[in-house]
Scaffold this motif. Structure first.
Motif, PDB file in Angstrom:
ATOM      1  N   LEU A 104       0.807  -1.219   0.000  1.00 21.06           N
ATOM      2  CA  LEU A 104       0.000   0.000   0.000  1.00 21.06           C
ATOM      3  C   LEU A 104       0.843   1.274   0.000  1.00 21.06           C
ATOM      4  O   LEU A 104       0.292   2.368   0.096  1.00 21.06           O
ATOM      5  CB  LEU A 104      -0.947   0.001   1.209  1.00 21.06           C
ATOM      6  N   TYR A 105       2.153   1.128  -0.083  1.00 23.08           N
ATOM      7  CA  TYR A 105       3.080   2.260  -0.110  1.00 23.08           C
ATOM      8  C   TYR A 105       3.032   3.056   1.194  1.00 23.08           C
ATOM      9  O   TYR A 105       3.230   4.273   1.191  1.00 23.08           O
ATOM     10  CB  TYR A 105       2.799   3.192  -1.304  1.00 23.08           C
ATOM     11  N   TRP A 106       2.789   2.368   2.319  1.00 27.23           N
ATOM     12  CA  TRP A 106       2.857   3.038   3.608  1.00 27.23           C
ATOM     13  C   TRP A 106       4.303   3.220   4.047  1.00 27.23           C
ATOM     14  O   TRP A 106       4.574   3.926   5.010  1.00 27.23           O
ATOM     15  CB  TRP A 106       2.106   2.252   4.672  1.00 27.23           C
ATOM     16  N   MET A 107       5.195   2.549   3.368  1.00 22.16           N
ATOM     17  CA  MET A 107       6.619   2.675   3.671  1.00 22.16           C
ATOM     18  C   MET A 107       7.366   2.970   2.376  1.00 22.16           C
ATOM     19  O   MET A 107       6.882   2.657   1.289  1.00 22.16           O
ATOM     20  CB  MET A 107       7.166   1.388   4.300  1.00 22.16           C
ATOM     21  N   GLU A 108       8.512   3.578   2.529  1.00 25.64           N
ATOM     22  CA  GLU A 108       9.385   3.790   1.379  1.00 25.64           C
ATOM     23  C   GLU A 108       9.888   2.425   0.915  1.00 25.64           C
ATOM     24  O   GLU A 108      10.266   1.588   1.732  1.00 25.64           O
ATOM     25  CB  GLU A 108      10.573   4.666   1.791  1.00 25.64           C
ATOM     26  N   ARG A 109       9.878   2.215  -0.360  1.00 34.31           N
ATOM     27  CA  ARG A 109      10.280   0.908  -0.902  1.00 34.31           C
ATOM     28  C   ARG A 109      11.795   0.845  -1.088  1.00 34.31           C
ATOM     29  O   ARG A 109      12.316   0.918  -2.195  1.00 34.31           O
ATOM     30  CB  ARG A 109       9.555   0.630  -2.210  1.00 34.31           C
ATOM     31  N   SER A 110      12.462   0.724   0.037  1.00 35.43           N
ATOM     32  CA  SER A 110      13.912   0.588   0.084  1.00 35.43           C
ATOM     33  C   SER A 110      14.261  -0.132   1.378  1.00 35.43           C
ATOM     34  O   SER A 110      13.408  -0.300   2.255  1.00 35.43           O
ATOM     35  CB  SER A 110      14.587   1.962   0.050  1.00 35.43           C
ATOM     36  N   LEU A 111      15.502  -0.531   1.506  1.00 40.26           N
ATOM     37  CA  LEU A 111      15.934  -1.185   2.737  1.00 40.26           C
ATOM     38  C   LEU A 111      15.798  -0.238   3.924  1.00 40.26           C
ATOM     39  O   LEU A 111      15.346  -0.640   5.003  1.00 40.26           O
ATOM     40  CB  LEU A 111      17.378  -1.681   2.601  1.00 40.26           C
ATOM     41  N   ILE A 112      16.133   1.014   3.726  1.00 45.28           N
ATOM     42  CA  ILE A 112      16.006   2.002   4.799  1.00 45.28           C
ATOM     43  C   ILE A 112      14.535   2.204   5.155  1.00 45.28           C
ATOM     44  O   ILE A 112      14.172   2.244   6.336  1.00 45.28           O
ATOM     45  CB  ILE A 112      16.671   3.341   4.404  1.00 45.28           C
ATOM     46  N   GLY A 113      13.675   2.314   4.151  1.00 46.22           N
ATOM     47  CA  GLY A 113      12.241   2.478   4.396  1.00 46.22           C
ATOM     48  C   GLY A 113      11.652   1.289   5.121  1.00 46.22           C
ATOM     49  O   GLY A 113      10.874   1.442   6.066  1.00 46.22           O
ATOM     50  N   PHE A 114      12.020   0.083   4.689  1.00 49.26           N
ATOM     51  CA  PHE A 114      11.544  -1.130   5.339  1.00 49.26           C
ATOM     52  C   PHE A 114      12.028  -1.176   6.781  1.00 49.26           C
ATOM     53  O   PHE A 114      11.251  -1.464   7.695  1.00 49.26           O
ATOM     54  CB  PHE A 114      12.023  -2.364   4.573  1.00 49.26           C
TER      55      PHE A 114
END
Length: 148
Positions: A104-114
């Motif tokens: 749902l794109y509630w987080m940035e789609r990167s390792l840092i975002g995850f």
């Protein structure tokens, strides 16, 4: 036990949708620049329209509510240790929340975002677990005092 899981899961639907809605309000306050954003713009693009994105998000939030509420029966298995109950409940909630938040794109789609979203998830889980533990401990003390 299965009936209890299904019944609690059904009760979890409105809670899941409400929590999802609160997430959109918090997101809008942070990134909406004064406007309400019912879902992430990337989700709108992926789904081909805002209403489709909102319907998908609402459905997935309902599923999260089902999983969280249905999974709560774990706390009633008296033969399991608190560590086992906590670990299993955490794993179930994590397995539902993280893919949903990513999709749902509630987080940035990167390792840092995850990693950042996971850290927030763990922090919220710990705060909720600790508050429930303290409340239950107080109830047990009150019951034991009445028994004496």
């Amino acid at each position: 036990m299965k009936k209890k899981i299904v019944a609690r899961g059904a009760l979890g639907i409105p809670f899941g949708i409400t929590i999802g809605y609160l997430i959109t309000i918090i997101s809008s306050l942070k990134w909406g620049q004064g406007y309400y954003a019912p879902c992430a713009p990337e989700l709108v693009d992926m789904m081909g329209g805002e209403i489709q994105a909102v319907l998908l998000q609402t459905g997935l939030c309902a599923v999260l509510g089902i999983v969280c509420a249905g999974g709560s029966v774990i706390w009633e298995v008296e033969t399991w240790s608190i560590v086992k109950q906590t670990g299993l409940y955490f794993a179930i909630i994590w397995a539902a929340m993280m893919p949903t938040a990513y999709f749902l794109y509630w987080m940035e789609r990167s390792l840092i975002g995850f990693s950042a979203y996971f850290a927030v998830f763990v922090g919220i889980f710990i705060l909720m677990w600790l508050s429930q533990y303290l409340v239950n401990r107080q109830h047990i003390r009150a019951i034991n005092a009445k028994l004496k």
